[in-house]
Design a protein around this motif. Structure first.
Motif, PDB file in Angstrom:
ATOM      1  N   TRP A 239       0.821  -1.205   0.000  1.00 43.14           N
ATOM      2  CA  TRP A 239       0.000   0.000   0.000  1.00 43.14           C
ATOM      3  C   TRP A 239       0.860   1.262   0.000  1.00 43.14           C
ATOM      4  N   LEU A 240       1.922   1.248   0.769  1.00 40.41           N
ATOM      5  CA  LEU A 240       2.802   2.416   0.790  1.00 40.41           C
ATOM      6  C   LEU A 240       3.489   2.608  -0.564  1.00 40.41           C
ATOM      7  N   ALA A 241       3.850   1.504  -1.228  1.00 44.07           N
ATOM      8  CA  ALA A 241       4.446   1.608  -2.561  1.00 44.07           C
ATOM      9  C   ALA A 241       3.434   2.156  -3.566  1.00 44.07           C
ATOM     10  N   LEU A 242       2.181   1.712  -3.489  1.00 44.41           N
ATOM     11  CA  LEU A 242       1.141   2.226  -4.377  1.00 44.41           C
ATOM     12  C   LEU A 242       0.926   3.724  -4.122  1.00 44.41           C
ATOM     13  N   GLY A 243       0.865   4.090  -2.844  1.00 43.02           N
ATOM     14  CA  GLY A 243       0.699   5.505  -2.498  1.00 43.02           C
ATOM     15  C   GLY A 243       1.857   6.345  -3.017  1.00 43.02           C
ATOM     16  N   THR A 244       3.071   5.847  -2.870  1.00 44.38           N
ATOM     17  CA  THR A 244       4.249   6.574  -3.364  1.00 44.38           C
ATOM     18  C   THR A 244       4.208   6.705  -4.880  1.00 44.38           C
ATOM     19  N   LEU A 245       3.838   5.640  -5.563  1.00 47.88           N
ATOM     20  CA  LEU A 245       3.742   5.680  -7.026  1.00 47.88           C
ATOM     21  C   LEU A 245       2.703   6.709  -7.474  1.00 47.88           C
ATOM     22  N   LEU A 246       1.559   6.736  -6.819  1.00 44.53           N
ATOM     23  CA  LEU A 246       0.518   7.701  -7.179  1.00 44.53           C
ATOM     24  C   LEU A 246       0.970   9.131  -6.908  1.00 44.53           C
ATOM     25  N   LEU A 247       1.683   9.339  -5.812  1.00 39.63           N
ATOM     26  CA  LEU A 247       2.177  10.689  -5.503  1.00 39.63           C
ATOM     27  C   LEU A 247       3.244  11.125  -6.489  1.00 39.63           C
ATOM     28  N   ILE A 248       4.076  10.193  -6.940  1.00 43.18           N
ATOM     29  CA  ILE A 248       5.082  10.530  -7.962  1.00 43.18           C
ATOM     30  C   ILE A 248       4.381  10.896  -9.272  1.00 43.18           C
ATOM     31  N   LEU A 249       3.350  10.147  -9.644  1.00 44.94           N
ATOM     32  CA  LEU A 249       2.606  10.470 -10.862  1.00 44.94           C
ATOM     33  C   LEU A 249       1.900  11.814 -10.743  1.00 44.94           C
ATOM     34  N   GLU A 250       1.494  12.182  -9.539  1.00 45.96           N
ATOM     35  CA  GLU A 250       0.855  13.480  -9.304  1.00 45.96           C
ATOM     36  C   GLU A 250       1.806  14.629  -9.624  1.00 45.96           C
ATOM     37  N   VAL A 251       3.079  14.425  -9.390  1.00 44.98           N
ATOM     38  CA  VAL A 251       4.076  15.457  -9.670  1.00 44.98           C
ATOM     39  C   VAL A 251       4.056  15.834 -11.149  1.00 44.98           C
ATOM     40  N   PHE A 252       3.690  14.900 -12.013  1.00 45.45           N
ATOM     41  CA  PHE A 252       3.690  15.154 -13.443  1.00 45.45           C
ATOM     42  C   PHE A 252       2.419  15.842 -13.923  1.00 45.45           C
ATOM     43  N   GLY A 253       1.587  16.306 -13.003  1.00 44.65           N
ATOM     44  CA  GLY A 253       0.477  17.170 -13.377  1.00 44.65           C
ATOM     45  C   GLY A 253      -0.890  16.543 -13.466  1.00 44.65           C
TER      46      GLY A 253
END
Length: 149
Positions: free
Chosen positions: A13-27
């Motif tokens: 879950w933490l990896a999924l959350g981190t991945l989603l937050l990284i994708l958020e950086v791209f707009g």
């Protein structure tokens, strides 16, 4: 697949959350931010309650994602409401109706007045410098004036 789901760890879950937050950086405009936060929250809950079954983890993730998306949507909708300071960030509106002396003569419809601590472009009838004028409108950064009676 069922074996993976039955041994779902808080790290997943933490990896999924981190991945989603990284994708958020791209707009993504804030939507992946809240979904990523929901995944991180499920990761924390699965760490605190290690016996939490995977169907409940997915249900919590879905509920938290929908809840945060709705709260984000309401916040964006409320951000469009009228301000209690309607003239804020509209320089020039504060000069409406006020009288100033022409700093530079108006020639071919263009001149300048000194308003506050800056010079403003004005448009109006040709008038000599020093003539008292009243601000009656605004067109972008150009103030519209008329000669005082």
């Amino acid at each position: 697949m069922m074996d993976f789901l039955q041994h779902l760890s808080f790290w997943d879950w933490l990896a999924l959350g981190t991945l989603l937050l990284i994708l958020e950086v791209f707009g993504a405009g804030g939507y992946l931010l809240w979904t990523g936060m929901a995944a991180a929250a499920v990761g924390v809950l699965s760490y605190l309650f290690p016996a939490l079954p995977w169907p409940w983890q997915f249900l919590l993730f879905a509920l938290l994602s929908v809840l945060t998306a709705v709260l984000w949507w309401q916040r964006l909708r409320n951000a469009g409401k009228t301000s209690q300071q309607p003239g804020l960030n509209q320089r020039g509106q504060e000069f409406m109706g006020r009288t100033f002396a022409l700093h530079e003569a108006i020639v071919d419809g263009r001149g300048k007045i000194k308003a506050g601590d800056s010079l403003w472009l004005v448009s109006g009838p040709d008038l000599p410098a020093g003539t008292p004028v009243e601000v009656v409108g605004q067109d972008g950064v150009v103030l519209k004036i008329k000669a005082c009676a």
